[in-house]
Scaffold this motif. Structure first.
Motif, short mmCIF file in Angstrom:
data_model
loop_
_atom_site.label_atom_id
_atom_site.label_comp_id
_atom_site.label_asym_id
_atom_site.label_seq_id
_atom_site.Cartn_x
_atom_site.Cartn_y
_atom_site.Cartn_z
N MET A 1 1.16 -1.28 0.57
CA MET A 1 0.32 0.05 0.27
C MET A 1 0.65 1.33 0.07
N ARG A 2 0.89 2.60 -0.88
CA ARG A 2 1.22 3.34 -1.13
C ARG A 2 1.10 4.57 0.21
N PRO A 3 2.30 4.90 0.40
CA PRO A 3 1.83 5.91 2.18
C PRO A 3 1.23 7.01 1.70
N THR A 4 0.64 8.28 1.83
CA THR A 4 -0.47 8.98 2.30
C THR A 4 0.64 10.49 2.88
N PRO A 5 0.25 11.70 2.86
CA PRO A 5 0.55 12.49 3.13
C PRO A 5 0.44 12.70 4.78
N ALA A 6 -0.56 12.00 4.98
CA ALA A 6 -1.36 11.32 6.59
C ALA A 6 -0.41 11.04 7.29
N ASP A 7 0.74 10.35 7.05
CA ASP A 7 2.25 9.16 7.05
C ASP A 7 2.86 9.90 6.99
N PRO A 8 3.72 11.59 7.17
CA PRO A 8 4.28 12.82 6.89
C PRO A 8 5.61 11.70 6.69
N GLU A 9 6.11 10.74 7.78
CA GLU A 9 8.04 9.43 7.36
C GLU A 9 6.95 8.69 6.60
N ALA A 10 6.06 7.77 6.71
CA ALA A 10 6.46 7.14 5.59
C ALA A 10 5.91 8.25 3.68
N TRP A 11 5.29 9.40 4.45
CA TRP A 11 5.20 9.51 2.22
C TRP A 11 7.07 10.46 2.35
N ASN A 12 7.20 11.12 2.95
CA ASN A 12 8.87 11.63 2.70
C ASN A 12 9.64 11.05 2.23
N ALA A 13 9.75 9.82 2.68
CA ALA A 13 10.60 8.24 2.12
C ALA A 13 10.20 8.03 1.24
N TYR A 14 8.91 7.78 0.62
CA TYR A 14 8.15 7.29 -0.65
C TYR A 14 8.71 8.21 -1.39
N LEU A 15 8.45 10.14 -1.74
CA LEU A 15 8.77 10.42 -2.11
C LEU A 15 9.96 10.81 -2.41
N SER A 16 11.26 10.63 -1.58
CA SER A 16 12.43 10.29 -1.50
C SER A 16 12.81 9.26 -2.61
N GLU A 17 12.56 8.16 -2.35
CA GLU A 17 12.72 7.07 -2.96
C GLU A 17 12.41 7.28 -4.77
N GLY A 18 11.00 7.84 -5.22
CA GLY A 18 10.63 8.36 -5.59
C GLY A 18 11.82 9.23 -6.89
N ASN A 19 11.97 10.04 -5.82
CA ASN A 19 13.02 11.19 -6.33
C ASN A 19 14.59 10.52 -7.10
N ALA A 20 15.22 9.48 -6.33
CA ALA A 20 16.22 9.03 -6.87
C ALA A 20 16.35 8.04 -7.57
N THR A 21 14.91 7.79 -8.51
CA THR A 21 15.58 7.42 -9.48
C THR A 21 15.12 7.72 -10.46
N GLN A 22 14.36 9.15 -10.17
CA GLN A 22 13.91 10.13 -11.52
C GLN A 22 15.92 10.57 -12.91
N ALA A 23 14.97 10.94 -13.67
CA ALA A 23 16.28 11.33 -14.56
C ALA A 23 17.07 11.93 -14.04
N ARG A 24 18.40 12.35 -14.76
CA ARG A 24 18.79 13.23 -13.61
C ARG A 24 19.08 14.28 -14.98
N LYS A 25 19.65 15.03 -14.97
CA LYS A 25 19.45 16.46 -17.01
C LYS A 25 20.60 16.83 -16.24
N ARG A 26 21.76 17.14 -16.73
CA ARG A 26 22.81 17.81 -17.16
C ARG A 26 22.10 18.98 -17.96
N VAL A 27 22.75 20.62 -17.28
CA VAL A 27 22.42 21.72 -17.52
C VAL A 27 23.68 22.31 -17.67
N ALA A 28 23.59 23.39 -18.68
CA ALA A 28 24.53 24.65 -19.41
C ALA A 28 24.02 25.65 -18.75
#
Length: 176
Positions: free
Chosen positions: A1-28
């Motif tokens: 089950m996916r966490p919700t904002p009602a559980d801030p600690e679990a929600w932030n861990a979930y978002l952090s995991e998603g952030n870690a798998t997102q593409a990164r772009k080089r910027v010039a």
């Protein structure tokens, strides 16, 4: 089950995991700087072949405009105010590099005294020159040359150009 904002600690861990798998772009982040004769400033980097626009790569979590300003301060001793965004160019993966987003900002015109006194301030640049737009087009590598030409046109049109690998990706319209 996916966490919700009602559980801030679990929600932030979930978002952090998603952030870690997102593409990164080089910027010039480069700038178009002119002298009072309308010539364009080009720099000759020591770490790669060919001439370039002043600017460089953004550091982690650094906004593109701040990267451009930082690079000019480090490499040329210039403190600049950016006037507008001229170009956004998505550059596809090439050779060992992943894709990147490249920006060109308008940094305006330097007064004669500042332009004449300008010198490289660190080991990353061997020299600099003010050249006509036509000369700049022949001195820059093809990919950057297309981006540069779009920046000059954007400056004249008063509209930001959006490119894919140096080519227009959307119809160019002036925003009023």
């Amino acid at each position: 089950m996916r966490p919700t904002p009602a559980d801030p600690e679990a929600w932030n861990a979930y978002l952090s995991e998603g952030n870690a798998t997102q593409a990164r772009k080089r910027v010039a982040a480069d700038v178009l700087i002119r002298d009072t004769s309308g010539r364009i400033l080009l720099v000759n980097p020591t770490y790669k072949p060919g001439w370039d626009l002043p600017g460089g790569m953004a550091e982690a979590n650094e906004p593109p405009q701040a990267a451009a300003q930082r690079e000019l301060k480090e490499e040329l001793g210039l403190t600049i105010t950016l006037r507008s965004l001229l170009v956004v160019d998505w550059v596809p993966p090439h050779r060992p590099w992943d894709d990147q987003i490249a920006f060109i900002f308008d940094a305006g015109t330097l007064d004669d005294d500042t332009a004449t006194a300008l010198r490289p301030h660190d080991h990353e640049l061997s020299e600099l020159r003010f050249v006509t737009p036509g000369e700049a087009s022949t001195m820059l590598r093809a990919r950057l040359g297309h981006r540069f030409q779009a920046a000059v046109q954007a400056l004249m049109d008063g509209a930001t150009a959006y490119l894919h690998d140096g080519q227009p990706a959307l119809p160019q319209r002036r925003v009023t």
